[in-house]
Design a protein around this motif. Sequence first.
Motif, mmCIF file in Angstrom:
data_model
loop_
_atom_site.group_PDB
_atom_site.id
_atom_site.type_symbol
_atom_site.label_atom_id
_atom_site.label_comp_id
_atom_site.label_asym_id
_atom_site.label_seq_id
_atom_site.Cartn_x
_atom_site.Cartn_y
_atom_site.Cartn_z
ATOM 1 N N ALA A 146 0.818 -1.492 -0.167
ATOM 2 C CA ALA A 146 0.057 -0.070 -0.109
ATOM 3 C C ALA A 146 1.324 0.990 -0.052
ATOM 4 C CB ALA A 146 -0.722 -0.060 0.853
ATOM 5 N N ALA A 147 1.683 0.567 0.763
ATOM 6 C CA ALA A 147 3.116 2.622 0.655
ATOM 7 C C ALA A 147 3.518 2.570 -0.639
ATOM 8 C CB ALA A 147 3.749 1.923 1.606
ATOM 9 N N THR A 148 3.843 1.726 -1.237
ATOM 10 C CA THR A 148 4.444 1.931 -2.287
ATOM 11 C C THR A 148 3.239 2.955 -3.805
ATOM 12 O OG1 THR A 148 5.829 0.041 -2.245
ATOM 13 C CG2 THR A 148 5.603 0.857 -4.735
ATOM 14 N N GLN A 149 1.773 2.705 -3.020
ATOM 15 C CA GLN A 149 1.015 2.750 -3.757
ATOM 16 C C GLN A 149 0.971 4.756 -3.702
ATOM 17 O OE1 GLN A 149 -0.459 1.674 -6.103
ATOM 18 N NE2 GLN A 149 0.524 -0.157 -6.604
ATOM 19 N N VAL A 150 0.807 4.945 -2.926
ATOM 20 C CA VAL A 150 1.253 6.332 -1.902
ATOM 21 C C VAL A 150 2.012 7.276 -2.340
ATOM 22 C CG1 VAL A 150 1.081 7.339 -0.125
ATOM 23 C CG2 VAL A 150 -0.230 5.261 -0.133
ATOM 24 N N ALA A 151 3.317 6.072 -2.441
ATOM 25 C CA ALA A 151 4.032 6.616 -3.121
ATOM 26 C C ALA A 151 4.695 7.444 -4.333
ATOM 27 C CB ALA A 151 5.809 6.532 -2.267
ATOM 28 N N ALA A 152 3.816 6.091 -5.057
ATOM 29 C CA ALA A 152 4.009 6.358 -6.877
ATOM 30 C C ALA A 152 2.854 7.344 -7.167
ATOM 31 C CB ALA A 152 3.197 4.980 -7.483
ATOM 32 N N MET A 153 1.853 7.761 -5.784
ATOM 33 C CA MET A 153 0.811 8.568 -6.235
ATOM 34 C C MET A 153 1.307 10.243 -6.364
ATOM 35 S SD MET A 153 -3.051 7.139 -5.543
ATOM 36 C CE MET A 153 -3.751 8.738 -5.996
ATOM 37 N N ALA A 184 4.467 2.668 7.039
ATOM 38 C CA ALA A 184 5.044 2.107 6.000
ATOM 39 C C ALA A 184 5.351 3.197 4.770
ATOM 40 C CB ALA A 184 4.506 0.933 5.326
ATOM 41 N N SER A 185 4.285 4.326 4.232
ATOM 42 C CA SER A 185 4.446 5.192 3.057
ATOM 43 C C SER A 185 5.281 5.351 3.924
ATOM 44 C CB SER A 185 3.147 5.273 3.208
ATOM 45 O OG SER A 185 1.697 4.778 3.831
ATOM 46 N N LEU A 186 5.764 6.306 4.815
ATOM 47 C CA LEU A 186 7.063 7.147 5.353
ATOM 48 C C LEU A 186 8.134 6.558 5.771
ATOM 49 C CD1 LEU A 186 4.806 8.657 8.162
ATOM 50 C CD2 LEU A 186 5.938 10.008 6.957
ATOM 51 N N ALA A 187 8.330 5.407 5.912
ATOM 52 C CA ALA A 187 9.950 4.714 5.658
ATOM 53 C C ALA A 187 9.522 4.541 3.606
ATOM 54 C CB ALA A 187 9.546 3.343 5.801
ATOM 55 N N VAL A 188 9.147 4.282 3.223
ATOM 56 C CA VAL A 188 8.546 4.326 1.717
ATOM 57 C C VAL A 188 9.715 5.866 0.476
ATOM 58 C CG1 VAL A 188 8.164 3.454 -0.473
ATOM 59 C CG2 VAL A 188 7.796 2.348 1.051
ATOM 60 N N LEU A 189 8.986 6.909 1.451
ATOM 61 C CA LEU A 189 8.879 8.146 1.074
ATOM 62 C C LEU A 189 10.239 8.536 1.134
ATOM 63 C CD1 LEU A 189 5.438 9.787 1.937
ATOM 64 C CD2 LEU A 189 6.631 8.934 -0.146
ATOM 65 N N ALA A 198 7.410 13.136 3.140
ATOM 66 C CA ALA A 198 7.532 12.492 3.888
ATOM 67 C C ALA A 198 6.685 13.703 5.405
ATOM 68 C CB ALA A 198 8.281 11.900 4.093
ATOM 69 N N ASP A 199 7.510 14.622 4.982
ATOM 70 C CA ASP A 199 7.514 15.931 6.489
ATOM 71 C C ASP A 199 5.997 16.187 6.018
ATOM 72 O OD1 ASP A 199 10.070 15.584 7.851
ATOM 73 O OD2 ASP A 199 10.316 17.515 5.735
ATOM 74 N N THR A 200 5.161 16.575 5.265
ATOM 75 C CA THR A 200 3.711 16.875 4.926
ATOM 76 C C THR A 200 3.020 16.007 5.677
ATOM 77 O OG1 THR A 200 4.165 17.900 3.219
ATOM 78 C CG2 THR A 200 2.183 17.811 3.613
ATOM 79 N N LEU A 201 2.887 14.925 4.990
ATOM 80 C CA LEU A 201 1.911 13.388 5.846
ATOM 81 C C LEU A 201 2.407 13.255 7.079
ATOM 82 C CD1 LEU A 201 0.280 11.130 4.581
ATOM 83 C CD2 LEU A 201 2.030 9.686 4.323
ATOM 84 N N ILE A 202 3.736 13.128 7.598
ATOM 85 C CA ILE A 202 3.899 12.972 9.080
ATOM 86 C C ILE A 202 2.752 14.637 10.151
ATOM 87 C CG2 ILE A 202 5.266 14.132 11.172
ATOM 88 C CD1 ILE A 202 7.947 12.531 9.651
ATOM 89 N N GLN A 203 2.513 15.779 9.414
ATOM 90 C CA GLN A 203 1.739 16.826 10.080
ATOM 91 C C GLN A 203 0.486 16.039 10.010
ATOM 92 O OE1 GLN A 203 3.273 18.865 11.657
ATOM 93 N NE2 GLN A 203 5.173 17.895 11.076
ATOM 94 N N LEU A 226 12.745 4.499 12.043
ATOM 95 C CA LEU A 226 12.878 6.459 12.215
ATOM 96 C C LEU A 226 12.084 6.920 13.168
ATOM 97 C CD1 LEU A 226 11.203 6.022 8.987
ATOM 98 C CD2 LEU A 226 13.213 6.548 9.257
ATOM 99 N N PRO A 227 12.636 7.041 14.283
ATOM 100 C CA PRO A 227 12.344 7.249 15.876
ATOM 101 C C PRO A 227 12.203 8.921 14.987
ATOM 102 C CG PRO A 227 14.469 7.616 16.299
ATOM 103 C CD PRO A 227 14.489 6.488 14.569
ATOM 104 N N ALA A 228 12.980 9.763 14.669
ATOM 105 C CA ALA A 228 12.714 11.182 14.253
ATOM 106 C C ALA A 228 11.553 10.946 14.038
ATOM 107 C CB ALA A 228 13.716 11.739 12.908
ATOM 108 N N ASP A 229 11.248 10.528 12.882
ATOM 109 C CA ASP A 229 9.885 10.365 12.725
ATOM 110 C C ASP A 229 8.540 10.666 12.979
ATOM 111 O OD1 ASP A 229 10.413 11.509 9.926
ATOM 112 O OD2 ASP A 229 10.711 9.909 8.771
ATOM 113 N N ALA A 230 8.810 9.624 13.897
ATOM 114 C CA ALA A 230 7.700 9.283 15.183
ATOM 115 C C ALA A 230 7.532 10.102 15.880
ATOM 116 C CB ALA A 230 8.194 8.213 16.128
#
Length: 239
Positions: A146-153, A184-189, A198-203, A226-230
């Motif tokens: 699913a994450a790969t689909q999000v990154a591609a879009m 997983a999407s953040l990791a792929v991004l 990725a930063d926008t999705l986190i927010q 990815l502790p910083a993203d967490a």
Amino acid sequence: MYQHLGGRLKDVAEALEPHGYKKKNVSDLSRYRSGQRLPQQGFVIALHQAAAERAGSEEGLGISRDDVLEVYAAAEQRPCQVCPGLQHRIRRLRTRHRRLMRANQRLLESRAGLEAELADARKGTAPLPVPPSHGDRQQRAYDVAAATQVAAMAERFDSQESSGAVVAMLRQAAEVLTPFESAASLAVLRQEHQDQVADTLIQIYGRDQPEKQVIQAALELHEYGLPADAGAMLRAAAR
């Protein structure tokens, strides 16, 4: 519009009754149609609505409500110095409204496409031959698909659309992704160096999703290293 309602003023009066104009005086309708008297704006809106219903749709009628109101505004003749400026502003606002409606339709279509792609990704991932003690790896395979689909879009939107469209897509993605798929999407991004996305999705995810889901996503981000993203996601949720 009169023709779509039968042409005769009596027919028009009857068609307007469900729209709050019961027993409308036929002589008034005659003056409106001949241009001897300018009707109230509410009457014009009701007339358009009744005609659109009779035609089956606004497209079938051949003229939109905004266009009718624009013509009505042009027909108003008032000795007012600010009226021309106001009418120009109204026309600009209506044009902007039509553009926003079209943009909103495109976003709704993109959300439907995203949900369909995610569903296909979830169904189409083949099971991994892993021991039962590592069953979580199978779920992670679905998450990464699913994450790969999000990154591609995100990449496709970023190359073809404005940044606003990317943000809208991510907001829609956050609503349909599980916490594990979001991590997983953040990791792929991050892996694909789409750091701004990725930063926008986190927010968005941290701010808009329920606390329990944010915590689950943050824990999964730790699993991905990815502790910083967490931490950034938890801070977004605390604001």
